[in-house]
Write a protein that holds these residues in place. Structure first.
Motif, PDB file in Angstrom:
ATOM      1  N   UNK A  72       6.998   3.295  -0.649  1.00 43.40           N
ATOM      2  CA  UNK A  72       6.846   4.075  -1.869  1.00 43.40           C
ATOM      3  C   UNK A  72       6.710   5.553  -1.555  1.00 43.40           C
ATOM      4  N   UNK A  73       7.273   6.398  -2.425  1.00 44.40           N
ATOM      5  CA  UNK A  73       7.173   7.839  -2.231  1.00 44.40           C
ATOM      6  C   UNK A  73       5.765   8.338  -2.524  1.00 44.40           C
ATOM      7  N   UNK A  74       5.082   7.693  -3.459  1.00 44.40           N
ATOM      8  CA  UNK A  74       3.708   8.049  -3.790  1.00 44.40           C
ATOM      9  C   UNK A  74       2.853   6.786  -3.683  1.00 44.40           C
ATOM     10  N   UNK A  75       2.521   6.360  -2.464  1.00 44.16           N
ATOM     11  CA  UNK A  75       1.782   5.105  -2.297  1.00 44.16           C
ATOM     12  C   UNK A  75       0.344   5.244  -2.779  1.00 44.16           C
ATOM     13  N   UNK A  76      -0.224   4.118  -3.143  1.00 46.45           N
ATOM     14  CA  UNK A  76      -1.620   4.081  -3.550  1.00 46.45           C
ATOM     15  C   UNK A  76      -2.500   4.228  -2.320  1.00 46.45           C
ATOM     16  N   UNK A  77      -3.449   5.145  -2.377  1.00 46.19           N
ATOM     17  CA  UNK A  77      -4.300   5.417  -1.224  1.00 46.19           C
ATOM     18  C   UNK A  77      -5.393   4.368  -1.119  1.00 46.19           C
ATOM     19  N   UNK A  78      -5.428   3.677   0.010  1.00 46.10           N
ATOM     20  CA  UNK A  78      -6.459   2.688   0.271  1.00 46.10           C
ATOM     21  C   UNK A  78      -6.635   2.561   1.776  1.00 46.10           C
TER      22      UNK A  78
END
Length: 511
Positions: A72-78
């Motif tokens: 993903x270009x804007x991955x979910x931060x975790x």
């Protein structure tokens, strides 16, 4: 005014000096608001300055948050673990503490009576990047007599952020077996000492301190520092001890990321200072690294700790303005510690002085060092500083070092010496064969240089009558020194000739 010709002959030869900033006094982007600060020839206003610093912070940190890059270009931060911050009370670490809290922890939803987030734990707004954050502070007052303990001041500063957990450490913990047992899977590690006066760091000087001198952690620390050859070595060792203490503490508490508040100015100074002391091989790790403890077999433990410096694109001037406009309290560093900085202090004076006339100096240093890569793969991890270690250190030292007065490199220089002086010189050539078991093989070039380099002025011993054998940090004896033959059965010491004769007396045949 500066001249490009002969002013006496041609008055038109004078030209105006180049301005350090643009002609416009308005904000560099919108061109509407009046500027309040000039940074690298550009004008910024107060309203947009704080978001700019926050953007630089997130741009450096967030690409390294997730364990895997993903598609993903804007991955979910975790993150895969907790967050740990190295805090010193200085300018950069104080700003880092405030920015991390405002960005990732202050927006958490309130809890209900049961202690659970309102709306359910699976609600998207309740998902946090890191479950918790630990603030590690290393108190160094034990290294110097008369230095004030600032642990409670640091604790008060951290308590302003209720989401953080304060973890106090002390510099003498590096010589404390009980601390090492809490952060490592190893136990009953012998405290070893080493004869630092020996160029090759021969293993003959290793022995268990607790059975010989019974030093406390503070006494062992001061004995170690007093045995170092130069003021620069003392400053470098304190920085390495502080770094390794925080690394092991963060890893033992399940942290996936360790953040340091190193600004662009401090980073550039650190890079130049490290290179000048022989640490060029691990220079890339000063920018960003993935660290894990090494076992006795030489393999790393599962899970890595990512060491990131999110403020590496923010200069010290920007940090000072950010702290002033956002009312961030700065505790500062102890003056006594700054007085023994050695090469690091000289490098700081040089870079800061040069930056006054050339604002792009620190940026050029950092970006140039970022392009450097080691020529070959590391041969292991240094036992002392826990950084990558290159191979062939002994060969390199042999090529660049003069180890005796009989060396051909000094043949021409000895001709001008008086005859009486020449007679007292030991011209015997030492054996070029290194000892079978030498600690040098387990140290990086920088640590070996730190322990063996000599200064013409020397260093004053702080403990009178202390033994020439200096205790080493506890983690040096870990990773199977006994298995490697450096220490046998936990101890290694010289046995007197009389004692050896008494041991084999019954087997001797009389003449």
């Amino acid at each position: 005014m500066s001249s490009c010709g002969n002013p006496a002959a041609d008055e038109d030869a004078l030209m105006p000096r180049r301005l350090k900033f643009g002609k416009s006094k308005d904000y560099v982007k919108c061109r509407l608001k009046p500027g309040n600060i000039v940074i690298r020839h550009a004008v910024y206003c107060k309203e947009c300055f704080t978001p700019m610093v926050d953007m630089k912070f997130r741009k450096t940190l967030e690409p390294s948050v997730n364990a895997s890059a993903g598609t993903s270009k804007r991955p979910k931060l975790k993150a895969s673990g907790n967050l740990c911050l190295g805090f010193s009370g200085g300018l950069g670490s104080s700003i880092l503490l405030d920015v991390v809290h405002n960005t990732y922890f202050s927006s958490r939803p309130p809890l209900d009576d049961s202690g659970k987030p309102r709306g359910g734990t699976n609600h998207p707004r309740n998902v946090s990047v890191w479950p918790s954050c630990n603030i590690c502070y290393v108190e160094v007052c034990g290294a110097f007599a008369g230095m004030r303990d600032r642990t409670e001041e640091i604790r008060s500063a951290v308590q302003r952020y209720p989401s953080f957990d304060f973890v106090p450490l002390r510099i003498e913990d590096a010589f404390d077996d009980s601390w090492w047992a809490t952060v490592s899977v190893s136990s009953n590690i012998p405290q070893i000492s080493l004869e630092l006066g020996k160029e090759g760091l021969i293993a003959d000087g290793l022995y268990v301190t607790s059975q010989v001198t019974g030093l406390t952690p503070v006494e062992a620390l001061r004995s170690y520092l007093s045995s170092l050859p130069t003021q620069t070595a003392i400053s470098s060792v304190i920085q390495n001890l502080t770094r390794v203490l925080i690394l092991h503490t963060a890893y033992s508490r399940g942290s996936s990321h360790l953040l340091f508040g190193t600004s662009l100015t401090s980073l550039s100074i650190s890079l130049l200072s490290s290179i000048s002391q022989g640490g060029g091989y691990a220079i890339h790790g000063e920018l960003q690294e993935e660290w894990a403890p090494v076992t006795a077999s030489g393999s790393k433990l599962s899970g890595t700790l990512r060491v990131v410096r999110p403020l590496k694109d923010v200069t010290a001037k920007e940090c000072a303005i950010y702290a002033w406009w956002n009312d961030i309290a700065i505790i500062g560093r102890d003056k006594q510690r700054r007085a023994i900085s050695g090469i690091a202090g000289l490098t700081k004076d040089f870079v800061v002085g040069l930056e006054k006339d050339y604002p792009s100096t620190v940026s050029t240093i950092a970006r140039t060092c970022e392009k450097l890569e080691p020529k070959d793969a590391p041969s292991g991890q240094c036992r002392l500083c826990q950084r990558p270690m290159q191979s062939g250190i002994q060969e390199w030292k042999g090529h660049i070092s003069i180890r005796s007065f009989s060396d051909s490199k000094l043949a021409a220089d000895l001709t001008h010496l008086p005859a009486t002086f020449k007679d007292n010189i030991d011209t015997s050539t030492p054996s070029g064969v290194p000892p079978l078991f030498a600690l040098t093989n387990s140290l990086c070039y920088s640590c070996h240089t730190t322990l063996t380099s000599r200064s013409s002025r020397g260093v004053k011993r702080s403990i009178p009558g202390v033994s020439s054998a200096a205790p080493l940090p506890t983690w040096v004896a870990d990773r199977g020194l006994c298995e490697n033959g450096l220490i046998g059965g936990g101890t290694l010491h010289k046995v007197p000739e009389e004692e050896m004769r008494d041991t084999v007396a019954e087997f001797l045949i009389d003449n």
